[in-house]
Scaffold this motif. Sequence first.
Motif, PDB file in Angstrom:
ATOM      1  N   ARG A  82      -8.594  -3.290   5.354  1.00 48.45           N
ATOM      2  CA  ARG A  82      -9.414  -2.190   4.438  1.00 48.45           C
ATOM      3  C   ARG A  82     -10.791  -3.425   4.775  1.00 48.45           C
ATOM      4  O   ARG A  82      -9.933  -4.656   3.958  1.00 48.45           O
ATOM      5  CB  ARG A  82      -8.181  -2.244   3.394  1.00 48.45           C
ATOM      6  N   THR A 132     -12.686   3.167  -3.203  1.00 47.42           N
ATOM      7  CA  THR A 132     -13.300   1.327  -3.139  1.00 47.42           C
ATOM      8  C   THR A 132     -11.840   1.428  -3.605  1.00 47.42           C
ATOM      9  O   THR A 132     -11.020   2.182  -3.742  1.00 47.42           O
ATOM     10  CB  THR A 132     -14.598   1.592  -4.407  1.00 47.42           C
ATOM     11  N   SER A 133     -11.579   0.149  -4.070  1.00 47.67           N
ATOM     12  CA  SER A 133     -10.972  -0.591  -4.370  1.00 47.67           C
ATOM     13  C   SER A 133     -10.962  -1.670  -5.266  1.00 47.67           C
ATOM     14  O   SER A 133     -12.058  -1.853  -5.188  1.00 47.67           O
ATOM     15  CB  SER A 133     -10.501  -1.105  -2.513  1.00 47.67           C
ATOM     16  N   GLU A 186     -10.391  -6.622   2.465  1.00 49.57           N
ATOM     17  CA  GLU A 186      -9.211  -7.265   2.235  1.00 49.57           C
ATOM     18  C   GLU A 186      -8.697  -8.373   3.500  1.00 49.57           C
ATOM     19  O   GLU A 186      -9.373  -7.842   4.628  1.00 49.57           O
ATOM     20  CB  GLU A 186      -8.093  -6.251   1.891  1.00 49.57           C
ATOM     21  N   GLU A 209     -17.515   5.118  -4.419  1.00 48.37           N
ATOM     22  CA  GLU A 209     -16.714   5.657  -3.721  1.00 48.37           C
ATOM     23  C   GLU A 209     -17.471   5.967  -2.609  1.00 48.37           C
ATOM     24  O   GLU A 209     -17.192   6.828  -1.070  1.00 48.37           O
ATOM     25  CB  GLU A 209     -15.878   6.335  -4.142  1.00 48.37           C
ATOM     26  N   LEU A 233     -14.025   2.817   2.211  1.00 43.79           N
ATOM     27  CA  LEU A 233     -13.873   2.003   3.079  1.00 43.79           C
ATOM     28  C   LEU A 233     -13.375   2.206   4.619  1.00 43.79           C
ATOM     29  O   LEU A 233     -13.007   2.662   4.594  1.00 43.79           O
ATOM     30  CB  LEU A 233     -12.995   1.681   2.311  1.00 43.79           C
ATOM     31  N   ASN A 287       0.390  -1.262  -0.241  1.00 41.77           N
ATOM     32  CA  ASN A 287       0.503  -0.045   0.038  1.00 41.77           C
ATOM     33  C   ASN A 287       0.630   1.195   0.185  1.00 41.77           C
ATOM     34  O   ASN A 287       0.829   2.481  -0.374  1.00 41.77           O
ATOM     35  CB  ASN A 287      -1.213  -0.011   1.189  1.00 41.77           C
ATOM     36  N   TRP A 315     -10.553  -4.834  -4.426  1.00 40.60           N
ATOM     37  CA  TRP A 315     -10.722  -5.894  -3.791  1.00 40.60           C
ATOM     38  C   TRP A 315     -12.137  -5.883  -2.981  1.00 40.60           C
ATOM     39  O   TRP A 315     -12.700  -6.709  -3.416  1.00 40.60           O
ATOM     40  CB  TRP A 315     -10.079  -6.204  -2.720  1.00 40.60           C
ATOM     41  N   GLU A 320     -10.807   1.406   7.279  1.00 40.77           N
ATOM     42  CA  GLU A 320      -9.224   0.462   7.433  1.00 40.77           C
ATOM     43  C   GLU A 320      -9.417   0.600   8.788  1.00 40.77           C
ATOM     44  O   GLU A 320      -9.234   1.416  10.026  1.00 40.77           O
ATOM     45  CB  GLU A 320      -8.971   2.171   6.893  1.00 40.77           C
TER      46      GLU A 320
END
Length: 155
Positions: free
Chosen positions: A138, A97-98, A141, A111, A115, A50, A100, A117
Amino acid sequence: VNQRIILGDQEFRDDDILAGRLEVDVWEASVLILRKGKYDGKYEAKVKWNGPMCFELCGNFACRRDDTGAITDEAEIHWEEDGDGKKCSFTLHRKGTSAWAQRHTKNEHTEEQGLDEEWSLIFEGDSPQEGFTGKFRRSYEGYLPIEKGTFLPSS
């Protein structure tokens, strides 16, 4: 007791005199007083895959700021009660967003949903300058190691 004083969007340094900083003819003001913690300060954490991420610890709260210095997200810090007081955790929420998140939601994650974290820190000594390690996760993940957390001195 060490504390931080915040008036409006202005944080006062330890040697500031509050009365000298108020506007003339102020009859009333909202003041926020936070108890300082021994690990207060700004940090950069290097999380595997990251890159560097920054956050700030302030009393019993963690936060992230944007380029203007405005707080974008904040969370209460949970300190481990048994032990030596060097372990804590908190969860910050950010817009975005990501890959994953998209994969696990079949491209439906937005978005705006953002997320979470999760941060779990273990400080390496009794001062912020000694840094920390820990783990990071996150939404959508698995846990990743924090390779090194570094205290960033005030500029």
